[in-house]
Enzyme design. Structure first.
Site, short mmCIF file in Angstrom:
data_model
loop_
_atom_site.label_atom_id
_atom_site.label_comp_id
_atom_site.label_asym_id
_atom_site.label_seq_id
_atom_site.Cartn_x
_atom_site.Cartn_y
_atom_site.Cartn_z
N LYS A 17 0.82 -1.22 0.00
CA LYS A 17 0.00 0.00 0.00
C LYS A 17 0.85 1.28 0.00
O LYS A 17 0.50 2.26 -0.64
CB LYS A 17 -0.92 0.02 1.22
CG LYS A 17 -2.12 -0.91 1.12
CD LYS A 17 -3.04 -0.66 2.31
CE LYS A 17 -4.27 -1.53 2.24
NZ LYS A 17 -5.24 -1.20 3.29
N ASP B 50 -9.86 3.61 2.11
CA ASP B 50 -9.91 3.15 3.51
C ASP B 50 -10.50 4.23 4.42
O ASP B 50 -11.29 3.95 5.31
CB ASP B 50 -8.51 2.79 4.01
CG ASP B 50 -8.04 1.44 3.48
OD1 ASP B 50 -8.90 0.60 3.15
OD2 ASP B 50 -6.81 1.23 3.39
#
Ligand code: ATR
Length: 270
Positions: free
Chosen positions: A67, A103
């Site tokens: 990520k 997220d």
């Protein structure tokens, strides 16, 4: 449906136990989109990008451990992903790879689903990794006041300084009171489900306790928080909302989040 199915992929390592394929394939089915969501195990972010560029993959998700590294490997990064310093979503627009982060949206939506007005609320965030960064970013955007709690001072202080908020060592959690406590650490996740990141006696300092872990759905932290009289939010809703926002980015259409939630809950209860 006719023609060739479009391909979307979960990129990371490991990818085998993820529930994203079940969730996204169910969403595509319900939406009548001729697409499949596959897993792509890649050792490095650079390797993943090479393989995506050489394939017909239209978009996908980025997971552990790529990520952060992906931010430096894709052609274009959204402002939110830049601020958070992590990418969990990518889309291939005519050969140009765009990175984004959903997220934070998942965290914000799942908190707002349970609590009505959140502006001005204090939010204690446990952890200082990518998920904590997404939580701080999202909560600040909503007008909340984040307080970082982390095991390693250096990491916690760095995050707190960057986002202009307070930091306390996890060992000093007794001194912290907040409207919400959000756990972003992996403590309590399968297979070590008996562990909790905080001791029972501090839970009374928080009105709401949220865990972003969704496996198990009822972590030791949430079980103990409920016993202590707190209201609780499990990680299922965040997982579904971050995925629903990915579908919107890939297809420009609203995702069937109730169906997505149902298939993930069913898989977790199996
Ligand atoms: P992610 O990107 O998914 O958020 P990460 O970058 O590995 O994951 O971050 C995990 C966070 O959980 C870190 O803040 C870590 O604390 P340290 O900065 O001290 O390493 C925290 N964490 C992991 N295991 C922990 C444990 N056993 N107790 C407390 N905090 C823990």
């Amino acid at each position: 449906m006719s023609g060739k199915a479009e391909t979307f992929a979960l990129v990371g390592n490991p990818v085998e136990h993820s529930l994203s394929p079940i969730m996204h394939n169910a969403a595509f089915r319900v939406m009548g989109i001729n697409a499949r969501y596959i897993t792509l195990r890649a050792d490095t972010a650079a390797d993943a990008v090479r393989r995506i560029a050489a394939s017909d993959i239209r978009g996908g998700s980025i997971t552990i451990p790529h990520k952060v590294a992906m931010v430096g490997c894709l052609d274009h990064i959204s402002d939110s992903a830049k601020s958070i310093g992590a990418v969990n979503t990518f889309v291939n627009r005519d050969g140009v790879l765009h990175g984004d982060n959903t997220d934070w949206i998942g965290i914000v939506r799942s908190v707002k689903e349970s609590m009505t007005a959140i502006a001005g609320k204090t939010v204690a965030i446990l952890g200082a990794g990518g998920a904590a960064r997404a939580a701080v970013y999202g909560m600040k955007k909503e007008g909340c006041i984040p307080v970082i709690l982390n095991r390693t001072e250096r990491n916690g202080m760095k995050l707190a300084e960057e986002f202009g908020c307070a930091y306390h060592s996890l060992g000093d959690i007794k001194a912290v009171q907040a409207d919400i406590l959000i756990n972003t650490t992996p403590v309590g996740m399968e297979p070590e489900t008996d562990n909790s990141p905080v001791s029972v006696d501090v839970l009374k300092n928080f009105t709401w306790v949220m865990d972003i872990i969704y496996n198990p759905l009822r972590t030791t932290l949430l079980r103990e928080a409920e016993t202590a009289g707190c209201s609780i939010i499990n990680g299922l809703s965040m997982f579904v909302h971050q995925g629903a926002e990915q579908i919107r980015i890939w297809t420009d259409r609203a995702a069937p989040d109730e169906v997505m939630k149902e298939v993930v809950a069913k898989a977790l209860n199996r």
